[in-house]
Design a protein around this motif. Structure first.
Motif, mmCIF file in Angstrom:
data_model
loop_
_atom_site.group_PDB
_atom_site.id
_atom_site.type_symbol
_atom_site.label_atom_id
_atom_site.label_comp_id
_atom_site.label_asym_id
_atom_site.label_seq_id
_atom_site.Cartn_x
_atom_site.Cartn_y
_atom_site.Cartn_z
ATOM 1 N N GLY A 213 -1.600 1.202 -2.127
ATOM 2 C CA GLY A 213 -0.626 0.558 -2.993
ATOM 3 C C GLY A 213 -1.190 -0.685 -3.644
ATOM 4 N N ARG A 214 -0.584 -1.036 -4.748
ATOM 5 C CA ARG A 214 -0.962 -2.269 -5.445
ATOM 6 C C ARG A 214 0.263 -2.765 -6.196
ATOM 7 N N VAL A 215 0.466 -4.053 -6.145
ATOM 8 C CA VAL A 215 1.463 -4.701 -6.973
ATOM 9 C C VAL A 215 0.749 -5.831 -7.709
ATOM 10 N N ASN B 129 3.802 -4.743 -12.265
ATOM 11 C CA ASN B 129 3.422 -3.335 -12.164
ATOM 12 C C ASN B 129 3.275 -2.970 -10.692
ATOM 13 N N LEU B 130 3.530 -1.703 -10.379
ATOM 14 C CA LEU B 130 3.483 -1.233 -8.998
ATOM 15 C C LEU B 130 2.872 0.165 -8.962
ATOM 16 N N ARG B 131 2.029 0.409 -7.961
ATOM 17 C CA ARG B 131 1.465 1.742 -7.739
ATOM 18 C C ARG B 131 1.454 2.011 -6.239
ATOM 19 N N VAL B 132 1.908 3.209 -5.845
ATOM 20 C CA VAL B 132 1.900 3.646 -4.448
ATOM 21 C C VAL B 132 1.342 5.064 -4.435
ATOM 22 N N GLY B 133 0.479 5.361 -3.461
ATOM 23 C CA GLY B 133 -0.109 6.687 -3.448
ATOM 24 C C GLY B 133 -0.627 7.121 -2.094
ATOM 25 N N LEU B 134 -0.996 8.385 -2.037
ATOM 26 C CA LEU B 134 -1.676 8.977 -0.893
ATOM 27 C C LEU B 134 -3.046 9.422 -1.385
ATOM 28 N N GLU B 135 -4.098 9.110 -0.605
ATOM 29 C CA GLU B 135 -5.450 9.459 -1.022
ATOM 30 C C GLU B 135 -6.243 10.036 0.132
ATOM 31 N N SER C 190 -0.348 9.720 -6.769
ATOM 32 C CA SER C 190 0.192 8.368 -6.941
ATOM 33 C C SER C 190 1.397 8.372 -7.855
ATOM 34 N N VAL C 191 2.268 7.426 -7.633
ATOM 35 C CA VAL C 191 3.354 7.117 -8.570
ATOM 36 C C VAL C 191 3.196 5.649 -8.943
ATOM 37 N N TRP C 192 3.535 5.327 -10.163
ATOM 38 C CA TRP C 192 3.385 3.953 -10.585
ATOM 39 C C TRP C 192 4.471 3.590 -11.579
ATOM 40 N N ALA C 193 4.654 2.313 -11.721
ATOM 41 C CA ALA C 193 5.605 1.775 -12.701
ATOM 42 C C ALA C 193 4.932 0.622 -13.420
#
Length: 186
Positions: free
Chosen positions: A130-132, A157-163, A170-173
């Protein structure tokens, strides 16, 4: 009319900024990242840039906006404008917009961003990531003569994912809070 012109009365003048004096920029940039743990990091940056045209810089393409002729033939500056008289290469005189003390268009004085990253193992194959980030951009003039400007803006901005080593989901906004800002004008 040629594509580049010194004729401010041309039907479609192309901007030629004369910087016979100079422009001056002072400022700094600072960037840092801190790894808090193996799974978390934070960072950010800040940029301050105070850029201004110096004596002798002018913009001939805005002469019709800034140099107004009174009924008696005198030339006066429109509100918000500074004008100077110049001598063209052919010896003729013209009134043009002085850029002395003005900021170049779209130059931003202050920008910063802050962010946090996460990379958390779920099992031997997958990580939750994740990243914000939050970024700020200060106001900027949208023309050389500094009579109109874009306001400041702050975006989250926000991104959350599985890797895994093979896959990433990932999904992001972008602009998470859906705040509207002016991006351009004509």
């Amino acid at each position: 009319i040629p594509p580049f012109t010194e004729n401010p009365d041309a039907a479609a003048p192309v901007r030629i900024v004369r910087n016979a004096g100079n422009s001056k920029a002072t400022g700094f940039e600072l960037q840092s990242e801190l790894t808090v743990t193996d799974m978390f990091s934070v960072g950010g940056s800040v940029v301050y840039s105070d850029t201004k045209f110096q004596k002798g810089a002018y913009d001939g393409s805005t002469a019709t906006q800034c140099a107004l002729e009174k009924e008696n033939g005198d030339i006066v500056a429109a509100p918000g404008c500074q004008i100077i008289e110049i001598t063209r290469g052919n010896g003729s005189k013209a009134w043009v917009s002085s850029l002395e003390g003005k900021r170049p268009q779209r130059s931003v004085k202050l920008q910063w961003n802050l962010y946090a990253n996460a990379d958390i193992p779920i099992n031997n194959d997958w990580n939750l990531t994740g990243r914000v980030d939050v970024s700020y951009t200060g106001p900027a003039y949208m023309n050389q003569i500094n009579t109109s400007y874009f306001g400041e803006r702050t975006l989250t901005n926000l991104r959350v994912g599985l890797e895994s080593d093979t896959y990433s989901l990932s999904v992001w906004a972008n602009n998470l809070f859906n705040i509207g800002y002016v991006a351009n004008t004509i």
